[in-house]
Design a protein around this motif. Structure first.
Motif, short mmCIF file in Angstrom:
data_model
loop_
_atom_site.label_atom_id
_atom_site.label_comp_id
_atom_site.label_asym_id
_atom_site.label_seq_id
_atom_site.Cartn_x
_atom_site.Cartn_y
_atom_site.Cartn_z
N UNK A 100 6.47 -11.19 31.89
CA UNK A 100 7.19 -12.29 31.73
C UNK A 100 7.46 -12.55 30.39
N UNK A 101 8.63 -13.22 29.74
CA UNK A 101 9.08 -13.11 28.44
C UNK A 101 8.51 -14.32 27.82
N UNK A 102 8.38 -14.30 26.41
CA UNK A 102 8.31 -15.26 25.19
C UNK A 102 9.04 -15.29 24.12
N UNK A 103 9.41 -16.30 23.55
CA UNK A 103 10.29 -16.22 22.41
C UNK A 103 9.72 -17.35 21.55
N UNK A 104 9.90 -17.42 20.10
CA UNK A 104 9.42 -18.40 19.31
C UNK A 104 8.07 -18.96 19.21
N UNK A 105 7.16 -18.26 19.63
CA UNK A 105 5.73 -18.69 19.69
C UNK A 105 4.68 -17.60 19.47
N UNK A 106 3.58 -17.96 19.33
CA UNK A 106 2.44 -17.07 19.57
C UNK A 106 1.60 -17.60 20.75
N UNK A 107 1.14 -16.52 21.43
CA UNK A 107 0.30 -16.96 22.51
C UNK A 107 -1.23 -16.49 22.27
N UNK B 174 11.84 -5.93 25.97
CA UNK B 174 11.51 -4.58 26.28
C UNK B 174 10.83 -4.41 27.71
N UNK B 175 9.83 -3.50 27.96
CA UNK B 175 9.47 -3.11 29.27
C UNK B 175 7.79 -3.13 29.15
N UNK B 176 7.00 -3.56 30.04
CA UNK B 176 5.63 -3.56 30.11
C UNK B 176 5.43 -2.50 31.18
N UNK B 177 4.89 -1.39 30.66
CA UNK B 177 4.36 -0.29 31.31
C UNK B 177 3.30 -0.69 32.51
N UNK B 178 3.32 -0.01 33.54
CA UNK B 178 2.33 -0.25 34.64
C UNK B 178 2.65 -0.95 35.71
N UNK B 179 3.97 -1.60 35.73
CA UNK B 179 4.08 -2.45 36.71
C UNK B 179 5.56 -2.01 37.46
N UNK B 180 6.04 -0.93 37.05
CA UNK B 180 7.41 -0.61 37.62
C UNK B 180 8.46 -1.55 37.21
N UNK B 181 9.25 -1.96 38.40
CA UNK B 181 10.19 -2.99 37.97
C UNK B 181 9.91 -4.58 38.43
N UNK B 182 8.50 -4.49 38.72
CA UNK B 182 8.11 -6.01 38.96
C UNK B 182 7.94 -6.92 37.93
N UNK B 183 8.15 -8.10 38.11
CA UNK B 183 8.46 -9.05 37.03
C UNK B 183 8.68 -10.32 37.46
N UNK B 184 8.46 -11.46 36.54
CA UNK B 184 8.51 -12.82 36.99
C UNK B 184 10.11 -12.90 36.82
N UNK B 185 10.88 -13.69 37.80
CA UNK B 185 12.11 -14.01 37.34
C UNK B 185 12.18 -15.48 36.71
N UNK B 186 13.07 -15.87 35.84
CA UNK B 186 13.24 -17.27 35.32
C UNK B 186 13.56 -18.00 36.28
N UNK B 187 13.19 -19.28 36.47
CA UNK B 187 13.71 -20.34 37.09
C UNK B 187 15.12 -20.93 36.72
#
Length: 319
Positions: free
Chosen positions: A74-81, A292-305
């Motif tokens: 899932x994505x993030x912008x403008x912050x630190x986690x 970018x792309x997170x390796x290890x998950x294929x095309x699976x990701x969380x869609x934005x609401x």
């Protein structure tokens, strides 16, 4: 960690009259995060009237309670986690090709800047151990909001101690105990353990506002009895925080200089206006190279609401 809910806020619930800085006890709220995790978290920030404590703009306490944490990219912008497990272990992977395991006492801090994506999965825990921890976000000041993303892990963090209190400092400093973590505004974050029978004070920067979240036990903090759940806010102007506990306690202490900039927070994005959030969402949905792309998950990701039908506006402080 990602947000599956639409942002919501809670009322300030109690004011404690004191001769010094303002203290407010703020109720957390339970938020079901749904998806394949099925975890319910206890959210302490943001609150109605208090969107930030310093630059800290988000604070969740999570308890796996037998349901594995499985947070797809899932994505993030403008912050630190800031990921801080209290028990158990988490595997972090991101679009900067980080792939690390984090254990209690170790810090993962990810700076999203212009855009990053990541995943977090709990690893198999020993029998009888449930993954618990806190997830925090730090808003980046406007000048740094679009820097290139990067990731840090710190496994050797400093400890400050005095008279029955031990504080592992994961961000900022207490006394000479200074974290090596990169930050972009004056901040403090510490995991504080209080022995039974303790009555002493933690020195703090008087230009900071602070908040304390009890995660185990019970304590009296600056004259206010605090148990797990509520967040105690302490306004700026004090140079120490008094802590007393008969039974012992564990707490997360955060602080920082009051954050003067307006923020628009929606889903996993922090920006300054509605259009900035819309652009980030559209680019995530379009599979933009920005995240970018997170390796290890294929095309699976969380869609934005879906975006709300109204213009997103900044959360304003009302204290």
């Amino acid at each position: 960690m990602t947000r599956f809910d639409a942002p919501a806020e809670e009322q300030l619930t109690r004011t404690v009259v004191s001769p010094g800085p303002t203290t407010l006890l703020l109720e957390s709220r339970e938020v079901p995060l749904g998806g394949i995790r099925g975890i319910t978290v206890h959210r302490s920030l943001p609150q109605r009237g208090l969107p930030t404590v310093g630059a800290w703009c988000f604070l969740d306490y999570f308890d796996e309670a037998g349901v594995p944490m499985q947070v797809l990219p899932h994505p993030h912008t403008g912050l630190q986690t800031v990921t801080w497990p209290l028990n158990g272990e988490i595997r972090h992977r991101d679009s900067e090709l980080s792939d690390v395991h984090i254990e209690p006492g170790q810090l993962n801090i990810m700076t999203s800047g212009h855009g990053i994506s990541h995943s977090e999965f709990s690893t198999p825990q020993p029998e009888g151990v449930s993954l618990t921890g806190v997830q925090l976000w730090v808003a980046l000041p406007q000048h740094f909001a679009h820097i290139e993303p990067f990731f840090e892990q710190h496994v050797d963090l400093p400890v400050w101690s005095r008279d029955g209190i031990r504080a592992q400092v994961f961000v900022g400093a207490i006394g000479d105990a200074a974290s090596p973590a990169t930050t972009f505004s004056p901040l403090l974050g510490a995991d504080v353990t209080v022995d039974a029978g303790t009555a002493t004070s933690i020195p703090v920067d008087p230009s900071f506002e602070h908040a304390v979240l009890i995660v185990e036990g019970e304590a009296i903090v600056d004259g206010v009895r605090v148990t797990p759940g509520p967040l105690l806010y302490i306004g700026d102007g004090c140079d120490s925080i008094r802590v007393e506990s008969d039974t012992g306690a564990r707490a997360i202490l955060i602080g920082g200089e009051p954050f003067a900039e307006d923020l628009v927070m929606w889903w996993n994005f922090v920006g300054r206006d509605h259009d900035e959030i819309v652009t980030a969402r559209d680019e995530w949905e379009a599979g933009s190279a920005r995240f970018g792309h997170v390796p290890g998950h294929g095309d699976d990701r969380i869609p934005a609401p879906p975006l709300p039908s109204v213009t997103l506006t900044p959360r304003r402080r009302r204290l």
